[in-house]
Design a protein around this motif. Structure first.
Motif, PDB file in Angstrom:
ATOM      1  N   ASP A 206    -118.426  -6.605  49.121  1.00  0.00           N
ATOM      2  CA  ASP A 206    -119.357  -7.724  49.275  1.00  0.00           C
ATOM      3  C   ASP A 206    -120.749  -7.224  48.904  1.00  0.00           C
ATOM      4  OD1 ASP A 206    -117.403  -9.488  50.228  1.00  0.00           O
ATOM      5  OD2 ASP A 206    -117.605  -8.707  52.266  1.00  0.00           O
ATOM      6  N   ILE A 207    -121.251  -7.690  47.769  1.00  0.00           N
ATOM      7  CA  ILE A 207    -122.537  -7.185  47.278  1.00  0.00           C
ATOM      8  C   ILE A 207    -123.520  -8.340  47.074  1.00  0.00           C
ATOM      9  CG2 ILE A 207    -121.427  -5.232  46.119  1.00  0.00           C
ATOM     10  CD1 ILE A 207    -121.890  -6.706  43.457  1.00  0.00           C
ATOM     11  N   CYS A 208    -124.793  -7.974  47.081  1.00  0.00           N
ATOM     12  CA  CYS A 208    -125.870  -8.922  46.776  1.00  0.00           C
ATOM     13  C   CYS A 208    -126.773  -8.262  45.743  1.00  0.00           C
ATOM     14  CB  CYS A 208    -126.647  -9.276  48.032  1.00  0.00           C
ATOM     15  SG  CYS A 208    -128.031 -10.397  47.736  1.00  0.00           S
ATOM     16  N   ILE A 209    -127.118  -8.998  44.686  1.00  0.00           N
ATOM     17  CA  ILE A 209    -127.923  -8.441  43.594  1.00  0.00           C
ATOM     18  C   ILE A 209    -129.226  -9.235  43.476  1.00  0.00           C
ATOM     19  CG2 ILE A 209    -128.010  -7.910  41.137  1.00  0.00           C
ATOM     20  CD1 ILE A 209    -124.938  -7.847  41.160  1.00  0.00           C
ATOM     21  N   PHE A 210    -130.327  -8.524  43.491  1.00  0.00           N
ATOM     22  CA  PHE A 210    -131.635  -9.115  43.228  1.00  0.00           C
ATOM     23  C   PHE A 210    -132.102  -8.616  41.856  1.00  0.00           C
ATOM     24  CE2 PHE A 210    -131.753  -8.767  47.975  1.00  0.00           C
ATOM     25  CZ  PHE A 210    -131.646 -10.128  48.228  1.00  0.00           C
ATOM     26  N   ASP A 211    -132.130  -9.512  40.889  1.00  0.00           N
ATOM     27  CA  ASP A 211    -132.502  -9.145  39.521  1.00  0.00           C
ATOM     28  C   ASP A 211    -133.992  -9.427  39.308  1.00  0.00           C
ATOM     29  OD1 ASP A 211    -132.731  -8.570  36.867  1.00  0.00           O
ATOM     30  OD2 ASP A 211    -131.259 -10.047  36.173  1.00  0.00           O
ATOM     31  N   GLU A 212    -134.820  -8.415  39.486  1.00  0.00           N
ATOM     32  CA  GLU A 212    -136.259  -8.578  39.327  1.00  0.00           C
ATOM     33  C   GLU A 212    -136.708  -8.345  37.888  1.00  0.00           C
ATOM     34  OE1 GLU A 212    -138.233  -6.116  42.157  1.00  0.00           O
ATOM     35  OE2 GLU A 212    -137.533  -7.276  43.893  1.00  0.00           O
ATOM     36  N   ASP A 213    -135.820  -7.868  37.035  1.00  0.00           N
ATOM     37  CA  ASP A 213    -136.158  -7.656  35.628  1.00  0.00           C
ATOM     38  C   ASP A 213    -135.879  -8.926  34.812  1.00  0.00           C
ATOM     39  OD1 ASP A 213    -137.019  -5.802  33.511  1.00  0.00           O
ATOM     40  OD2 ASP A 213    -134.949  -5.986  32.787  1.00  0.00           O
ATOM     41  N   ASP A 214    -134.744  -9.572  35.118  1.00  0.00           N
ATOM     42  CA  ASP A 214    -134.374 -10.845  34.493  1.00  0.00           C
ATOM     43  C   ASP A 214    -134.425 -10.783  32.975  1.00  0.00           C
ATOM     44  OD1 ASP A 214    -133.423 -13.424  34.485  1.00  0.00           O
ATOM     45  OD2 ASP A 214    -135.412 -14.336  34.684  1.00  0.00           O
ATOM     46  N   THR A 215    -133.699  -9.818  32.416  1.00  0.00           N
ATOM     47  CA  THR A 215    -133.581  -9.694  30.963  1.00  0.00           C
ATOM     48  C   THR A 215    -132.103  -9.753  30.606  1.00  0.00           C
ATOM     49  OG1 THR A 215    -133.498  -7.275  31.122  1.00  0.00           O
ATOM     50  CG2 THR A 215    -135.680  -8.285  30.791  1.00  0.00           C
ATOM     51  N   ALA A 216    -131.822  -9.748  29.310  1.00  0.00           N
ATOM     52  CA  ALA A 216    -130.421  -9.803  28.871  1.00  0.00           C
ATOM     53  C   ALA A 216    -129.652  -8.593  29.378  1.00  0.00           C
ATOM     54  CB  ALA A 216    -130.368  -9.878  27.345  1.00  0.00           C
ATOM     55  N   GLU A 217    -130.313  -7.437  29.392  1.00  0.00           N
ATOM     56  CA  GLU A 217    -129.654  -6.206  29.831  1.00  0.00           C
ATOM     57  C   GLU A 217    -129.357  -6.247  31.334  1.00  0.00           C
ATOM     58  OE1 GLU A 217    -131.481  -5.580  26.020  1.00  0.00           O
ATOM     59  OE2 GLU A 217    -132.322  -6.313  27.915  1.00  0.00           O
ATOM     60  N   SER A 218    -130.333  -6.714  32.116  1.00  0.00           N
ATOM     61  CA  SER A 218    -130.119  -6.759  33.564  1.00  0.00           C
ATOM     62  C   SER A 218    -129.072  -7.813  33.917  1.00  0.00           C
ATOM     63  CB  SER A 218    -131.432  -7.044  34.287  1.00  0.00           C
ATOM     64  OG  SER A 218    -131.934  -8.322  33.948  1.00  0.00           O
ATOM     65  N   ARG A 219    -129.095  -8.937  33.208  1.00  0.00           N
ATOM     66  CA  ARG A 219    -128.104  -9.987  33.474  1.00  0.00           C
ATOM     67  C   ARG A 219    -126.692  -9.522  33.088  1.00  0.00           C
ATOM     68  NH1 ARG A 219    -132.445 -13.312  31.704  1.00  0.00           N
ATOM     69  NH2 ARG A 219    -131.667 -13.308  29.540  1.00  0.00           N
TER      70      ARG A 219
ATOM     71  N   LEU B   2    -121.371  -7.967  35.132  1.00  0.00           N
ATOM     72  CA  LEU B   2    -120.280  -6.998  35.239  1.00  0.00           C
ATOM     73  C   LEU B   2    -119.963  -6.702  36.701  1.00  0.00           C
ATOM     74  CD1 LEU B   2    -118.321  -4.931  33.964  1.00  0.00           C
ATOM     75  CD2 LEU B   2    -120.215  -3.285  33.948  1.00  0.00           C
ATOM     76  N   LEU B   3    -120.994  -6.542  37.520  1.00  0.00           N
ATOM     77  CA  LEU B   3    -120.788  -6.214  38.928  1.00  0.00           C
ATOM     78  C   LEU B   3    -120.152  -7.382  39.683  1.00  0.00           C
ATOM     79  CD1 LEU B   3    -124.101  -4.296  39.739  1.00  0.00           C
ATOM     80  CD2 LEU B   3    -121.833  -3.333  39.324  1.00  0.00           C
ATOM     81  N   THR B   4    -120.576  -8.593  39.372  1.00  0.00           N
ATOM     82  CA  THR B   4    -120.026  -9.756  40.078  1.00  0.00           C
ATOM     83  C   THR B   4    -118.583 -10.040  39.664  1.00  0.00           C
ATOM     84  OG1 THR B   4    -120.986 -11.206  38.386  1.00  0.00           O
ATOM     85  CG2 THR B   4    -122.274 -10.835  40.386  1.00  0.00           C
ATOM     86  N   LYS B   5    -118.186  -9.547  38.493  1.00  0.00           N
ATOM     87  CA  LYS B   5    -116.812  -9.762  38.029  1.00  0.00           C
ATOM     88  C   LYS B   5    -115.823  -8.956  38.858  1.00  0.00           C
ATOM     89  CE  LYS B   5    -116.261  -9.675  33.626  1.00  0.00           C
ATOM     90  NZ  LYS B   5    -116.118  -9.164  32.235  1.00  0.00           N
TER      91      LYS B   5
ATOM     92  N   ASN C 140    -116.520  -7.605  42.006  1.00  0.00           N
ATOM     93  CA  ASN C 140    -116.825  -7.611  43.433  1.00  0.00           C
ATOM     94  C   ASN C 140    -117.116  -9.034  43.900  1.00  0.00           C
ATOM     95  OD1 ASN C 140    -117.144  -4.527  44.121  1.00  0.00           O
ATOM     96  ND2 ASN C 140    -118.307  -4.838  42.226  1.00  0.00           N
ATOM     97  N   LYS C 141    -117.229  -9.196  45.192  1.00  0.00           N
ATOM     98  CA  LYS C 141    -117.585 -10.487  45.770  1.00  0.00           C
ATOM     99  C   LYS C 141    -119.092 -10.538  46.007  1.00  0.00           C
ATOM    100  CE  LYS C 141    -113.174 -10.792  48.248  1.00  0.00           C
ATOM    101  NZ  LYS C 141    -112.546 -10.871  49.594  1.00  0.00           N
ATOM    102  N   THR C 142    -119.708 -11.619  45.601  1.00  0.00           N
ATOM    103  CA  THR C 142    -121.157 -11.753  45.784  1.00  0.00           C
ATOM    104  C   THR C 142    -121.446 -12.568  47.042  1.00  0.00           C
ATOM    105  OG1 THR C 142    -121.174 -13.708  44.357  1.00  0.00           O
ATOM    106  CG2 THR C 142    -121.638 -11.580  43.330  1.00  0.00           C
ATOM    107  N   VAL C 143    -122.453 -12.139  47.757  1.00  0.00           N
ATOM    108  CA  VAL C 143    -122.908 -12.858  48.948  1.00  0.00           C
ATOM    109  C   VAL C 143    -124.400 -13.138  48.792  1.00  0.00           C
ATOM    110  CG1 VAL C 143    -121.162 -11.848  50.456  1.00  0.00           C
ATOM    111  CG2 VAL C 143    -123.337 -10.680  50.152  1.00  0.00           C
ATOM    112  N   LYS C 144    -124.854 -14.175  49.460  1.00  0.00           N
ATOM    113  CA  LYS C 144    -126.254 -14.555  49.381  1.00  0.00           C
ATOM    114  C   LYS C 144    -127.019 -13.990  50.574  1.00  0.00           C
ATOM    115  CE  LYS C 144    -125.556 -18.840  46.760  1.00  0.00           C
ATOM    116  NZ  LYS C 144    -125.792 -20.309  46.726  1.00  0.00           N
TER     117      LYS C 144
END
Length: 387
Positions: A48-61, A66-69, A71-75
């Protein structure tokens, strides 16, 4: 029959220890028996992971996708208190922050300060995720060094790390003569036999071998032969009582015994006798109570691990098997494995295993007599010298 009654009374005073070991044995056997008939399958564990993307670029997305594929994402709210609460209450296993500037540093081949991570402790899941991120960044950088663009490198890395390995659970096609229910029951007998008999009978015999008690007995009108026979009789009652309990367990756990299955009960009785002789031998050395308990665990656990009680013999190395053949538990478990279909069962194989256990009985009996005679002779000599 005073000595006989005294020994029985001392044994009954240890009924708490006996019931404790029998309870552990019965509980483990029931649990493992119920789990033994189920078909085991392999499933990939997800976090169960949570990702905060502060870069918001094609590479970070691309990394976040890949990680959400896998694993399970939680808010989780992006503030310190919410993150701490999520980790503390285990609603999230791992929280990742992709730092601003991640894309630029990745293109430049930098590997430091790309992420911030949050976790409660160095759990296996946290270490595994950090290793995964390191592998991802290393793979992208390695591809960029060969002249591949960052976009293409992230795409190829995602493909490589998304590959799944097919896992097949192999199962033995051999059929047990007793059925799976008997496997754990027979294999745990050596450990529980040593634990109960050496702890209880060994402690009682140590009490009986104390100097002041032996002096009282020797100064009484009781003959040495009568004393020895009463000790032997009390020990036999204890061993036979445990044997009847194990027979009852066999009926309860396995739904009854019949035919060749009675050889397994004979095998149990033989090892109970071996355990009683071990208790007699250790008590002859006049060990302390703590040392006797230590020796009990060393013998019980050591034999169970080395001889295939807790670990399937097929997983043990040839060197370990060669050493374990010098231990009585190996031959006892060998008989059990032949009866449950773990190894080929032949008349010669059964006779050899039973004969080897018989040799251990003879050897332990001889050693016990020798040690007792040596200690008593030494004590007598010292007494004479002092006089």
């Amino acid at each position: 029959m005073q000595v006989f009654k005294l020994i029985i009374r001392l044994m009954l005073s240890k009924k708490g220890t006996i019931l404790m070991y029998l309870g552990i044995f019965l509980t483990l056997t029931i649990v493992l028996t119920n789990n033994g008939d189920t078909t085991k399958s392999f499933t990939t564990s997800k976090m169960d992971i949570c990702i905060f993307d502060e870069d918001d670029t094609a590479e970070s997305r691309a990394l976040a996708e890949l990680l959400t594929k896998n694993n399970k994402t939680v808010k989780v709210k992006n503030n310190k208190d919410a993150i701490i609460d999520a980790l503390y209450y285990e609603s999230a296993d791992f929280i990742l922050v992709i730092e601003d500037g991640y894309s630029e540093k990745l293109k430049a081949g930098e590997t430091e300060e790309l992420f911030s991570t949050y976790r409660m402790h160095e759990s296996y899941a946290a270490v595994r995720m950090e290793q995964y991120l390191d592998e991802y960044v290393s793979s992208v950088n390695a591809m960029q060094i060969t002249g591949i663009s960052t976009d293409e490198a992230t795409e190829k890395t995602a493909e490589l790390m998304s590959e799944e390995t097919e896992v097949n659970m192999s199962q033995s096609e051999k059929k047990s003569w007793y059925g799976n229910k008997y496997t754990f029951y027979w294999r745990y007998i050596p450990y529980i036999s040593i634990s109960i008999i050496v702890t209880v009978l060994g402690m009682v015999l140590m009490v009986m071998n104390r100097k002041e008690i032996r002096q009282r007995i020797n100064s009484s009108c009781m003959r040495s032969m009568s004393y020895s026979m009463q000790v032997l009789a009390a020990s036999m009652v204890f061993v036979l009582g445990l044997w009847l309990i194990f027979i009852a367990f066999g009926f309860i756990l396995c739904g009854g015994l019949s035919g060749i299955q009675w050889l397994g009960l004979l095998n149990i009785l033989i090892f109970l006798v071996i355990s009683a002789l071990l208790a007699s031998l250790l008590s002859a050395f006049g060990l302390s109570e703590n040392l006797l308990n230590l020796m009990t665990q060393v013998l019980g656990l050591g034999m169970s691990f080395l001889c295939g009680g807790f670990i399937d013999p097929s997983l043990l190395s040839d060197e370990v098997i060669a050493v374990s053949k010098f231990l009585p538990a190996y031959w006892n478990i060998r008989v059990s494995d032949m009866l449950i279909g773990g190894v080929k069962c032949t008349a010669s194989g059964l006779l050899t295993a039973f004969a080897m256990q018989g040799l251990f009985i003879i050897m332990l009996t001889a050693l016990t007599i020798l040690v007792n005679k040596t200690r008593h002779s030494s004590a007598a000599l010292k007494k004479t010298a002092v006089a």
